[in-house]
Design a protein around this motif. Sequence first.
Motif, PDB file in Angstrom:
ATOM      1  N   UNK A 272       0.804  -1.224   0.000  1.00 43.74           N
ATOM      2  CA  UNK A 272       0.000   0.000   0.000  1.00 43.74           C
ATOM      3  C   UNK A 272       0.837   1.274   0.000  1.00 43.74           C
ATOM      4  N   UNK A 273       2.160   1.119  -0.051  1.00 45.00           N
ATOM      5  CA  UNK A 273       3.026   2.293  -0.070  1.00 45.00           C
ATOM      6  C   UNK A 273       3.191   2.980   1.264  1.00 45.00           C
ATOM      7  N   UNK A 274       2.637   2.421   2.315  1.00 45.09           N
ATOM      8  CA  UNK A 274       2.658   3.077   3.622  1.00 45.09           C
ATOM      9  C   UNK A 274       3.965   2.825   4.381  1.00 45.09           C
ATOM     10  N   UNK A 275       4.164   3.648   5.397  1.00 47.43           N
ATOM     11  CA  UNK A 275       5.300   3.513   6.311  1.00 47.43           C
ATOM     12  C   UNK A 275       4.753   3.422   7.727  1.00 47.43           C
ATOM     13  N   UNK A 276       5.061   2.343   8.412  1.00 52.04           N
ATOM     14  CA  UNK A 276       4.682   2.180   9.810  1.00 52.04           C
ATOM     15  C   UNK A 276       5.837   2.646  10.691  1.00 52.04           C
ATOM     16  N   UNK A 277       5.552   3.533  11.635  1.00 51.56           N
ATOM     17  CA  UNK A 277       6.564   4.033  12.564  1.00 51.56           C
ATOM     18  C   UNK A 277       6.381   3.361  13.912  1.00 51.56           C
ATOM     19  N   UNK A 278       7.458   2.746  14.403  1.00 55.12           N
ATOM     20  CA  UNK A 278       7.451   2.047  15.686  1.00 55.12           C
ATOM     21  C   UNK A 278       8.471   2.676  16.629  1.00 55.12           C
ATOM     22  N   UNK A 279       8.402   2.356  17.916  1.00 56.82           N
ATOM     23  CA  UNK A 279       9.396   2.868  18.864  1.00 56.82           C
ATOM     24  C   UNK A 279      10.795   2.345  18.539  1.00 56.82           C
ATOM     25  N   UNK A 280      11.834   2.972  19.090  1.00 56.61           N
ATOM     26  CA  UNK A 280      13.203   2.523  18.821  1.00 56.61           C
ATOM     27  C   UNK A 280      13.470   1.147  19.403  1.00 56.61           C
TER      28      UNK A 280
ATOM     29  N   UNK B 130      12.383  -2.560   4.736  1.00 56.47           N
ATOM     30  CA  UNK B 130      11.520  -2.481   3.550  1.00 56.47           C
ATOM     31  C   UNK B 130      11.032  -3.868   3.177  1.00 56.47           C
ATOM     32  N   UNK B 131       9.718  -4.040   3.211  1.00 59.72           N
ATOM     33  CA  UNK B 131       9.078  -5.204   2.628  1.00 59.72           C
ATOM     34  C   UNK B 131       8.559  -4.779   1.247  1.00 59.72           C
ATOM     35  N   UNK B 132       7.906  -5.673   0.536  1.00 57.98           N
ATOM     36  CA  UNK B 132       7.366  -5.304  -0.768  1.00 57.98           C
ATOM     37  C   UNK B 132       6.199  -4.338  -0.596  1.00 57.98           C
ATOM     38  N   UNK B 133       6.406  -3.084  -0.992  1.00 57.34           N
ATOM     39  CA  UNK B 133       5.324  -2.112  -0.962  1.00 57.34           C
ATOM     40  C   UNK B 133       4.943  -1.594   0.404  1.00 57.34           C
ATOM     41  N   UNK B 134       5.742  -1.860   1.422  1.00 58.85           N
ATOM     42  CA  UNK B 134       5.444  -1.368   2.766  1.00 58.85           C
ATOM     43  C   UNK B 134       6.757  -1.300   3.547  1.00 58.85           C
ATOM     44  N   UNK B 135       6.914  -0.232   4.310  1.00 62.62           N
ATOM     45  CA  UNK B 135       8.137  -0.046   5.092  1.00 62.62           C
ATOM     46  C   UNK B 135       7.805   0.091   6.570  1.00 62.62           C
ATOM     47  N   UNK B 136       8.771  -0.270   7.403  1.00 65.59           N
ATOM     48  CA  UNK B 136       8.639  -0.130   8.850  1.00 65.59           C
ATOM     49  C   UNK B 136       9.893   0.568   9.359  1.00 65.59           C
ATOM     50  N   UNK B 137       9.700   1.643  10.111  1.00 63.39           N
ATOM     51  CA  UNK B 137      10.809   2.408  10.667  1.00 63.39           C
ATOM     52  C   UNK B 137      10.686   2.395  12.182  1.00 63.39           C
ATOM     53  N   UNK B 138      11.708   1.901  12.857  1.00 62.64           N
ATOM     54  CA  UNK B 138      11.755   1.916  14.320  1.00 62.64           C
ATOM     55  C   UNK B 138      12.737   3.000  14.737  1.00 62.64           C
ATOM     56  N   UNK B 139      12.252   4.027  15.394  1.00 59.80           N
ATOM     57  CA  UNK B 139      13.077   5.200  15.678  1.00 59.80           C
ATOM     58  C   UNK B 139      12.567   5.952  16.903  1.00 59.80           C
ATOM     59  N   UNK B 140      13.469   6.720  17.514  1.00 58.88           N
ATOM     60  CA  UNK B 140      13.086   7.601  18.609  1.00 58.88           C
ATOM     61  C   UNK B 140      12.612   8.955  18.102  1.00 58.88           C
TER      62      UNK B 140
END
Length: 232
Positions: A23-31, A41-51
């Motif tokens: 879906x082109x989205x980016x999920x933001x998670x805690x560090x 990066x997965x296919x068509x979706x990203x996950x960023x774990x950051x402070x």
Amino acid sequence: MGEAHPLLTFFMDAADGCFPPVDGRVTVLPPLPGGLECSVAFTGHAVVATAMSDQAVYAQGPDGFGESLSADFLRHLAGPTGWIDATLTARGTGGLPRLAELTDADDHPRVRHARWLRTNVRVHGDERGLITLADGLAGRRELSIELHRTQDSSRGHGRSLLSDALSLVPEGEPVFAAVSPGNARSLRAFLACGFTPVGSEVLLRPERRQPALATGTVWQPHHFSRRPGGSA
């Protein structure tokens, strides 16, 4: 043991062939623990774990189609430090362990690197080389390998060592590996042993004076969308 980091769910689902929506989205998670952060990066979706705050992440316009691993976004996330790897997974074969545990390899560069990034590091090996098994990114079980000789005389040793290393993981349980895409020899060995690519990742140890905590938000280009717990 503390509560598992929510990124672990993404990895375990991927090992079962269940991926986030394209879906082109980016999920933001805690560090991550230990001052680490990452962009996966997965296919068509990203996950960023950051402070960093959600807004600080989204201000750079990352998306799930590649921009989450772009140089400009990673520079914004962590400055000049960090490394990019392909993410691969396989299943343990269990049975009788085919590699002995090593207790005299603490000074080996591969072991030092593993202990810098991971916890509960175990080292096994023989005359071909050594492998490390540890709790890695988001608590997933990670495997790394180092041959004693990398010349043509070691041809096939990497594959046989990896195959034996899978006997150290209970049958059917997933194990992950992060392999540099440029290390073609290592990548071929992992693929030949049944490891499957599930995505790519950049692991970072940024230095910031006053980080703002992320809140578990999902980004879709052109508008914001929140989901409970930051899951996709």
